[in-house]
Design a protein around this motif. Sequence first.
Motif, PDB file in Angstrom:
ATOM      1  N   MET A   2       0.828  -1.462  -0.026  1.00 52.70           N
ATOM      2  CA  MET A   2       0.310  -0.132   0.172  1.00 52.70           C
ATOM      3  C   MET A   2       0.418   0.780  -0.163  1.00 52.70           C
ATOM      4  O   MET A   2       0.662   2.264  -0.801  1.00 52.70           O
ATOM      5  CB  MET A   2      -0.856  -0.039   1.320  1.00 52.70           C
ATOM      6  CG  MET A   2      -2.221  -0.860   1.099  1.00 52.70           C
ATOM      7  SD  MET A   2      -3.147  -0.622  -0.744  1.00 52.70           S
ATOM      8  CE  MET A   2      -4.003   1.034   0.274  1.00 52.70           C
ATOM      9  N   PRO A   3       1.840   1.146   1.147  1.00 49.92           N
ATOM     10  CA  PRO A   3       2.946   2.565   0.713  1.00 49.92           C
ATOM     11  C   PRO A   3       3.606   2.436  -0.241  1.00 49.92           C
ATOM     12  O   PRO A   3       3.835   4.017  -1.006  1.00 49.92           O
ATOM     13  CB  PRO A   3       3.886   2.279   1.648  1.00 49.92           C
ATOM     14  CG  PRO A   3       2.514   1.815   2.727  1.00 49.92           C
ATOM     15  CD  PRO A   3       2.418   0.891   2.065  1.00 49.92           C
ATOM     16  N   VAL A   4       3.868   1.237  -0.613  1.00 46.80           N
ATOM     17  CA  VAL A   4       4.799   1.400  -2.564  1.00 46.80           C
ATOM     18  C   VAL A   4       3.576   2.076  -3.215  1.00 46.80           C
ATOM     19  O   VAL A   4       4.128   2.988  -4.151  1.00 46.80           O
ATOM     20  CB  VAL A   4       5.176  -0.247  -2.383  1.00 46.80           C
ATOM     21  CG1 VAL A   4       5.768   0.198  -3.893  1.00 46.80           C
ATOM     22  CG2 VAL A   4       6.491  -0.133  -1.327  1.00 46.80           C
ATOM     23  N   MET A   5       2.461   1.175  -3.703  1.00 46.58           N
ATOM     24  CA  MET A   5       1.736   1.685  -4.766  1.00 46.58           C
ATOM     25  C   MET A   5       1.456   3.306  -4.391  1.00 46.58           C
ATOM     26  O   MET A   5       1.415   4.286  -5.357  1.00 46.58           O
ATOM     27  CB  MET A   5       0.240   1.372  -4.166  1.00 46.58           C
ATOM     28  CG  MET A   5       0.411  -0.388  -4.802  1.00 46.58           C
ATOM     29  SD  MET A   5      -0.742  -1.328  -4.517  1.00 46.58           S
ATOM     30  CE  MET A   5      -2.096  -0.470  -3.921  1.00 46.58           C
ATOM     31  N   ALA A   6       1.252   3.880  -2.761  1.00 44.42           N
ATOM     32  CA  ALA A   6       0.931   5.401  -2.802  1.00 44.42           C
ATOM     33  C   ALA A   6       1.964   6.169  -3.230  1.00 44.42           C
ATOM     34  O   ALA A   6       1.687   7.199  -3.709  1.00 44.42           O
ATOM     35  CB  ALA A   6       0.721   5.690  -1.605  1.00 44.42           C
ATOM     36  N   ALA A   7       3.386   5.947  -3.387  1.00 40.00           N
ATOM     37  CA  ALA A   7       4.309   6.254  -3.503  1.00 40.00           C
ATOM     38  C   ALA A   7       4.943   6.353  -5.083  1.00 40.00           C
ATOM     39  O   ALA A   7       5.128   7.990  -5.354  1.00 40.00           O
ATOM     40  CB  ALA A   7       6.007   6.121  -3.155  1.00 40.00           C
ATOM     41  N   ALA A   8       3.716   5.514  -5.402  1.00 43.59           N
ATOM     42  CA  ALA A   8       4.229   5.404  -6.721  1.00 43.59           C
ATOM     43  C   ALA A   8       3.119   6.001  -7.611  1.00 43.59           C
ATOM     44  O   ALA A   8       3.062   6.419  -8.777  1.00 43.59           O
ATOM     45  CB  ALA A   8       3.791   4.594  -7.690  1.00 43.59           C
ATOM     46  N   ASP A   9       2.032   7.084  -6.910  1.00 49.28           N
ATOM     47  CA  ASP A   9       0.568   7.702  -7.518  1.00 49.28           C
ATOM     48  C   ASP A   9       1.704   9.037  -7.781  1.00 49.28           C
ATOM     49  O   ASP A   9       2.346   9.438  -8.327  1.00 49.28           O
ATOM     50  CB  ASP A   9       0.032   8.152  -6.704  1.00 49.28           C
ATOM     51  CG  ASP A   9      -1.204   8.666  -6.874  1.00 49.28           C
ATOM     52  OD1 ASP A   9      -1.475   9.166  -7.051  1.00 49.28           O
ATOM     53  OD2 ASP A   9      -2.171   7.973  -6.672  1.00 49.28           O
ATOM     54  N   PRO A  10       0.872   9.090  -9.358  1.00 53.01           N
ATOM     55  CA  PRO A  10       1.736  10.205 -10.231  1.00 53.01           C
ATOM     56  C   PRO A  10       1.299  11.793  -9.573  1.00 53.01           C
ATOM     57  O   PRO A  10       1.273  13.122  -9.479  1.00 53.01           O
ATOM     58  CB  PRO A  10       0.238  10.164 -11.371  1.00 53.01           C
ATOM     59  CG  PRO A  10      -0.510   9.392 -11.043  1.00 53.01           C
ATOM     60  CD  PRO A  10      -0.547   8.475 -10.038  1.00 53.01           C
ATOM     61  N   ILE A  11       0.145  11.854  -8.373  1.00 51.73           N
ATOM     62  CA  ILE A  11       0.226  12.926  -7.710  1.00 51.73           C
ATOM     63  C   ILE A  11       1.399  13.188  -6.742  1.00 51.73           C
ATOM     64  O   ILE A  11       1.714  14.802  -6.364  1.00 51.73           O
ATOM     65  CB  ILE A  11      -1.251  13.287  -6.539  1.00 51.73           C
ATOM     66  CG1 ILE A  11      -1.430  14.900  -6.466  1.00 51.73           C
ATOM     67  CG2 ILE A  11      -1.112  12.136  -5.341  1.00 51.73           C
ATOM     68  CD1 ILE A  11      -2.258  14.892  -5.553  1.00 51.73           C
ATOM     69  N   VAL A  12       2.254  12.476  -6.415  1.00 53.41           N
ATOM     70  CA  VAL A  12       3.828  12.658  -5.381  1.00 53.41           C
ATOM     71  C   VAL A  12       4.827  13.491  -6.631  1.00 53.41           C
ATOM     72  O   VAL A  12       4.796  13.144  -7.528  1.00 53.41           O
ATOM     73  CB  VAL A  12       4.243  11.458  -5.045  1.00 53.41           C
ATOM     74  CG1 VAL A  12       5.399  11.337  -5.026  1.00 53.41           C
ATOM     75  CG2 VAL A  12       3.055  10.506  -4.017  1.00 53.41           C
ATOM     76  N   GLY A  13       5.489  14.535  -5.846  1.00 48.47           N
ATOM     77  CA  GLY A  13       6.029  15.344  -6.740  1.00 48.47           C
ATOM     78  C   GLY A  13       6.350  16.567  -5.600  1.00 48.47           C
ATOM     79  O   GLY A  13       5.587  17.059  -5.146  1.00 48.47           O
ATOM     80  N   VAL A  14       6.798  17.565  -6.254  1.00 50.61           N
ATOM     81  CA  VAL A  14       6.657  19.146  -5.771  1.00 50.61           C
ATOM     82  C   VAL A  14       5.821  20.216  -6.998  1.00 50.61           C
ATOM     83  O   VAL A  14       5.825  20.185  -8.374  1.00 50.61           O
ATOM     84  CB  VAL A  14       8.473  19.774  -5.997  1.00 50.61           C
ATOM     85  CG1 VAL A  14       7.928  20.633  -5.511  1.00 50.61           C
ATOM     86  CG2 VAL A  14       9.035  19.092  -5.624  1.00 50.61           C
ATOM     87  N   TRP A  15       5.175  21.071  -6.182  1.00 48.62           N
ATOM     88  CA  TRP A  15       4.440  21.259  -7.591  1.00 48.62           C
ATOM     89  C   TRP A  15       4.366  23.158  -6.864  1.00 48.62           C
ATOM     90  O   TRP A  15       4.635  23.105  -5.459  1.00 48.62           O
ATOM     91  CB  TRP A  15       2.714  21.007  -7.308  1.00 48.62           C
ATOM     92  CG  TRP A  15       2.431  19.148  -7.161  1.00 48.62           C
ATOM     93  CD1 TRP A  15       2.717  18.497  -6.543  1.00 48.62           C
ATOM     94  CD2 TRP A  15       2.080  18.934  -8.405  1.00 48.62           C
ATOM     95  NE1 TRP A  15       2.138  17.055  -6.941  1.00 48.62           N
ATOM     96  CE2 TRP A  15       1.725  17.495  -8.695  1.00 48.62           C
ATOM     97  CE3 TRP A  15       1.442  20.095  -9.281  1.00 48.62           C
ATOM     98  CZ2 TRP A  15       1.379  16.516  -9.723  1.00 48.62           C
ATOM     99  CZ3 TRP A  15       0.636  18.611 -10.645  1.00 48.62           C
ATOM    100  CH2 TRP A  15       1.098  17.461 -10.803  1.00 48.62           C
ATOM    101  N   LYS A  16       3.872  23.989  -8.171  1.00 49.80           N
ATOM    102  CA  LYS A  16       4.165  25.021  -7.766  1.00 49.80           C
ATOM    103  C   LYS A  16       2.786  25.850  -7.859  1.00 49.80           C
ATOM    104  O   LYS A  16       2.283  25.346  -8.587  1.00 49.80           O
ATOM    105  CB  LYS A  16       5.055  25.386  -9.474  1.00 49.80           C
ATOM    106  CG  LYS A  16       5.003  27.064  -9.254  1.00 49.80           C
ATOM    107  CD  LYS A  16       5.837  27.897 -10.234  1.00 49.80           C
ATOM    108  CE  LYS A  16       5.489  29.005 -11.104  1.00 49.80           C
ATOM    109  NZ  LYS A  16       6.020  29.165 -11.766  1.00 49.80           N
ATOM    110  N   THR A  17       2.373  26.615  -7.003  1.00 50.68           N
ATOM    111  CA  THR A  17       0.990  27.376  -7.245  1.00 50.68           C
ATOM    112  C   THR A  17       1.109  28.285  -7.910  1.00 50.68           C
ATOM    113  O   THR A  17       1.820  29.090  -8.490  1.00 50.68           O
ATOM    114  CB  THR A  17       0.599  27.924  -5.872  1.00 50.68           C
ATOM    115  OG1 THR A  17       1.617  29.090  -4.579  1.00 50.68           O
ATOM    116  CG2 THR A  17       1.362  26.273  -4.229  1.00 50.68           C
TER     117      THR A  17
END
Length: 134
Positions: free
Chosen positions: A18-33
């Motif tokens: 489960m944590p590995v699947m969440a870590a691979a989710d496309p939302i993970v990363g750095v985002w600019k507001t």
Amino acid sequence: MRRLKRTSVVLVVIAVLMPVMAAADPIVGVWKTEPDRKNLISHIQISACGDKFCGQIQSAYDKSGKEVQTPNIGKKLFWDVASEGGGKYGGGDFWIPMVNVDVVPQMTLSGDTLTVRGCEHVVCGHQKWTRLSN
């Protein structure tokens, strides 16, 4: 007995993945507001937090691109946000520093754009964030 062992093994594998699947989710990363009401742009680190997602304010910049220090850097911006499938995320809490209010976030991912929405009673706001890195 054999069926019980097999079920136990499956549950352990799911708990580990489960944590590995969440870590691979496309939302993970750095985002600019987008710029806020003070014309500051923030970089938000979105991470897997267990089987859900959380976001932390990583840095802030003025309109000229110069990094600025604010008391909000390092603070959690949202937590307990879950994937709802199809590029949609929701639930949890989202803190709006400017007005010190928590709202329930709704996020929609489309390519490298994350639309973030939140409402407090009848007042709603949204921003489009741009992916900086995975």
